[in-house]
Design an enzyme around this catalytic site. Structure first.
Site, short mmCIF file in Angstrom:
data_model
loop_
_atom_site.label_atom_id
_atom_site.label_comp_id
_atom_site.label_asym_id
_atom_site.label_seq_id
_atom_site.Cartn_x
_atom_site.Cartn_y
_atom_site.Cartn_z
CB CYS A 194 -2.78 6.82 0.62
SG CYS A 194 -2.87 6.70 -1.19
CB CYS A 234 -5.73 4.37 -3.74
SG CYS A 234 -3.98 4.69 -4.06
CB SER A 235 -5.10 1.99 0.47
OG SER A 235 -5.09 0.98 -0.53
CB CYS A 236 0.06 4.51 -1.72
SG CYS A 236 -0.53 4.60 -3.42
#
Length: 214
Positions: free
Chosen positions: A114, A117-119
């Protein structure tokens, strides 16, 4: 959104990026304060996080992979509509509403990142590992995926294509590793035991069967 990349530069290591974000710093400060007051046990928290990160969550994804390996009809459903196929096994919820399964083949290896961000698909993989959220991984996995995989101990043939998939808030990915040889007689529970969290992100491959389980 997806990207296919095949570059060979940059050698900054993801594990060296230990900087805290503002939110991480606040959480760490709160944790320290509560620990000093004797209200929490940091070791217990670490154990709980470790359990959800590497055991409970990834078991769901491993069950999906094992089902795909064992049931051609389910594998086809997973390719066509991963969200519904995964939901049929009872794995739904926050961070897993819209899923796509990408299948490794002898010619192509898939890697998930990702970049913004950090999906991450919590419903099938549990909590995201720290390195998945690190800026170094998020940038280098796109720029130089082959080198990143080598840092994880996975060296792929130069002839194998690496395809990088960029998760978003709208769509998350699950890598279906190649089924290991010698597993034809194994049931789904035995197969699931060969599937790690990292294999479903793409930074590893499925394990090999032991003599006891083969």
């Amino acid at each position: 959104m997806s990207h296919s990349h095949h570059h060979d530069d940059h050698d900054h290591h993801h594990e060296h990026d230990n900087r805290y974000s503002d939110m991480q710093a606040r959480v760490k400060a709160l944790e320290t304060l509560l620990a000093e007051k004797g209200l929490i046990d940091p070791a217990a928290i670490d154990a709980i996080v470790e359990t959800y990160e590497t055991k409970i969550g990834p078991r769901n994804g491993a069950a999906v992979v094992a089902k795909a390996w064992s049931d051609p009809d389910f594998a086809e459903w997973l390719k066509q509509d991963a969200t519904d196929a995964i939901a049929s096994l009872g794995f739904t919820g926050r961070q897993g509403e819209h899923m796509r399964a990408v299948f490794n083949t002898p010619d192509t290896h898939n890697l998930v990142v990702c970049t913004l961000c950090s999906c991450y698909p919590w419903s099938v993989l549990g909590l995201p590992p720290v390195w998945y959220k690190a800026p170094a991984y998020r940038s280098r996995a796109v720029i130089n995926p082959r080198a990143v995989l080598e840092e994880f101990g996975l060296t792929l043939p130069s002839t194998k294509k690496i395809r990088v998939w960029d998760s978003t808030a709208e769509l998350r990915y699950l890598v279906i590793p190649e089924k290991p040889a010698g597993t034809e007689a194994m049931d789904e529970a035995q197969l699931a035991a060969l599937v790690s969290r990292d294999a479903m992100i793409g930074t590893a491959i499925a394990g090999q069967p032991s003599e006891e389980t083969a």
